[in-house]
Design a protein around this motif. Structure first.
Motif, mmCIF file in Angstrom:
data_model
loop_
_atom_site.group_PDB
_atom_site.id
_atom_site.type_symbol
_atom_site.label_atom_id
_atom_site.label_comp_id
_atom_site.label_asym_id
_atom_site.label_seq_id
_atom_site.Cartn_x
_atom_site.Cartn_y
_atom_site.Cartn_z
ATOM 1 N N ARG A 298 -14.267 0.412 -7.952
ATOM 2 C CA ARG A 298 -15.216 0.716 -6.945
ATOM 3 C C ARG A 298 -15.127 1.879 -6.012
ATOM 4 N NH1 ARG A 298 -14.798 -1.485 -1.409
ATOM 5 N NH2 ARG A 298 -12.656 -2.266 -1.928
ATOM 6 N N TYR A 299 -13.986 2.312 -5.774
ATOM 7 C CA TYR A 299 -13.673 3.299 -5.039
ATOM 8 C C TYR A 299 -14.208 4.560 -5.323
ATOM 9 C CZ TYR A 299 -10.878 7.177 -2.880
ATOM 10 O OH TYR A 299 -10.581 8.594 -2.299
ATOM 11 N N GLU B 255 -7.555 -3.226 -2.405
ATOM 12 C CA GLU B 255 -8.833 -3.356 -2.026
ATOM 13 C C GLU B 255 -8.909 -2.804 -0.469
ATOM 14 O OE1 GLU B 255 -11.458 -4.254 -3.464
ATOM 15 O OE2 GLU B 255 -11.215 -5.511 -4.873
ATOM 16 N N SER B 256 -7.922 -2.905 0.375
ATOM 17 C CA SER B 256 -7.813 -2.662 1.453
ATOM 18 C C SER B 256 -7.607 -1.107 1.582
ATOM 19 C CB SER B 256 -6.400 -3.074 2.203
ATOM 20 O OG SER B 256 -6.047 -2.331 3.429
ATOM 21 N N ARG B 257 -6.965 -0.223 0.661
ATOM 22 C CA ARG B 257 -6.819 1.068 0.826
ATOM 23 C C ARG B 257 -8.362 1.631 0.092
ATOM 24 N NH1 ARG B 257 -3.112 4.079 2.575
ATOM 25 N NH2 ARG B 257 -1.387 3.752 1.232
ATOM 26 N N ALA B 258 -8.854 0.884 -0.687
ATOM 27 C CA ALA B 258 -10.361 1.416 -0.971
ATOM 28 C C ALA B 258 -11.128 1.385 0.072
ATOM 29 C CB ALA B 258 -10.778 0.576 -2.096
ATOM 30 N N ASP B 259 -11.248 0.311 1.002
ATOM 31 C CA ASP B 259 -11.937 0.257 2.224
ATOM 32 C C ASP B 259 -11.713 1.399 3.025
ATOM 33 O OD1 ASP B 259 -13.197 -1.980 1.150
ATOM 34 O OD2 ASP B 259 -11.880 -3.631 2.509
ATOM 35 N N ILE C 188 -3.450 -6.364 -5.793
ATOM 36 C CA ILE C 188 -5.131 -6.301 -5.748
ATOM 37 C C ILE C 188 -5.466 -6.182 -4.353
ATOM 38 C CG2 ILE C 188 -7.028 -7.577 -5.999
ATOM 39 C CD1 ILE C 188 -5.975 -8.361 -8.884
ATOM 40 N N ALA C 189 -4.933 -6.784 -3.600
ATOM 41 C CA ALA C 189 -5.176 -6.969 -1.916
ATOM 42 C C ALA C 189 -5.049 -5.639 -1.320
ATOM 43 C CB ALA C 189 -4.291 -8.080 -1.357
ATOM 44 N N LYS D 109 0.969 -1.185 0.171
ATOM 45 C CA LYS D 109 -0.061 0.055 -0.088
ATOM 46 C C LYS D 109 0.898 1.261 0.061
ATOM 47 C CE LYS D 109 -3.531 0.166 2.725
ATOM 48 N NZ LYS D 109 -4.361 -0.001 4.056
ATOM 49 N N PRO E 53 -10.542 -2.627 -7.958
ATOM 50 C CA PRO E 53 -10.568 -1.918 -6.513
ATOM 51 C C PRO E 53 -10.713 -0.185 -6.758
ATOM 52 C CG PRO E 53 -8.746 -3.203 -6.895
ATOM 53 C CD PRO E 53 -9.413 -3.342 -7.928
#
Lengths: 191, 191
Positions: free
Chosen positions: A117-118, A56-60, A52-53, A13, A114
């Motif tokens: 999605r964000y 996704e974590s950053r987007a959340d 990707i993981a 990240k 991701p």
DNA sequence: GTCTATAAGGCGATAGAC
DNA sequence: GTCTATCGCCTTATAGAC
């Protein structure tokens, strides 16, 4: 439990923010985290998989931040949007998500997901906010709320671009203040 | 005369637009142009050298385009800015200059210089336009013209970011129309 | 789970012939 | 000016021992 795995995700990240996807190698992640090559490919099947993981974590994380600010700010729609735009940001470091959008590898659908999605979530929430404000008579009826939402997010993203190009840390704040001023002119009083 | 040299520059301009700086290798330029490796390093001492030449050329081209639109558009400041914002653009291809700003190598001062010049010139011209409009009483006195200029350019740059993230070709046009609408509310009538 | 060794391939650049 | 051959380095993994 998954201490090594999480460490790899956190390190990725950070590096995605600093250097983007294409310019970040597995070796960079290993050096920065202290993890060995064997562990890397034990936990993730590829660089792309880890990225990707991490995304996704950053987007959340950023979506949560966004929602927290909007929900916790007292006042009307303008107060909420202003609070979000005024969050502390570094123009030179760039947006933690938007920063990587131009990397050629991001054309890959799995990598782009991701990111997509964000921006989709932020855009929808802004649309909802503007729509409700309009219904309540607090926002100019002539505004196209969906376009206003993309303009808001675009202005913020673009200020990072200008800030980096001109090496001006204050660019994000300046652009945001100007935009808030423009938004103010769309404020109406409920009858 | 300098046919090969110009061909290399034009090819590099295209590839910088398509893939950015870091992801474009000398080999890509050679394949696309048909030029041989020997010629490349005869005309340019490095990839960076060629890229700088390409970016200077692109900056000149886009600055000229910008000035032409502003000068040739009849009407007030809003008509001129709107005409610029409404130029045909592809959100997916990205801004021919702004597209490469996040590449890690762009931290190099020599590489960044053309990019910096480009945004500096556009910003100055936009400032001048808004300042004059304000003097003539056609633009709201409360507007901070320099901030409004960076907000204008930021919104345009950021719409490319959102457009690419969401794979929506129309994103640039939508954001621009919304911004034009906001600008309209700053229009005043000379007394 | 983690280690080290190794691999095939691309990178930016140079050498020296023509 | 242009060509081909070569260089040392880095990349994204994989193999197999511990």
């Amino acid at each position: 439990m998954a201490a090594t795995r999480d460490l790899l995700i956190d390190t990725m990240k950070l590096l995605l923010w600093e250097r983007g996807y294409d310019a970040t190698s597995p070796n960079h992640v290993l050096e920065r985290s202290g993890v060995g090559k064997g562990s890397f490919y034990h936990h993730f099947k590829s660089k792309k998989d880890l990225a990707i993981a991490a995304m996704e974590s950053r987007a959340d994380e950023l979506i949560t931040e966004f929602e927290m600010v909007l929900n916790s700010t007292e006042g009307d729609w303008l107060a909420k949007v202003s609070a979000y735009l005024r969050l502390p940001r570094s123009a030179l470091k760039g947006c933690r998500m938007g920063r990587i959008v131009q990397d050629p590898s991001l054309e890959d659908e799995l990598l782009k997901a991701p990111l997509q999605r964000y921006f989709k979530v932020l855009n929808q929430q802004l649309c909802a906010l503007y729509t409700q404000a309009q219904k309540q008579g607090e926002l100019n009826k002539n505004c196209q709320v969906d376009n206003l939402a993309v303009a808001t997010l675009s202005m913020l993203q673009g200020s990072f671009v200008l800030g980096r190009a001109l090496t001006e840390e204050q660019m994000v704040a300046e652009a945001c203040e100007s935009f808030i001023c423009l938004l103010q002119s769309q404020k109406t009083v409920a009858s």
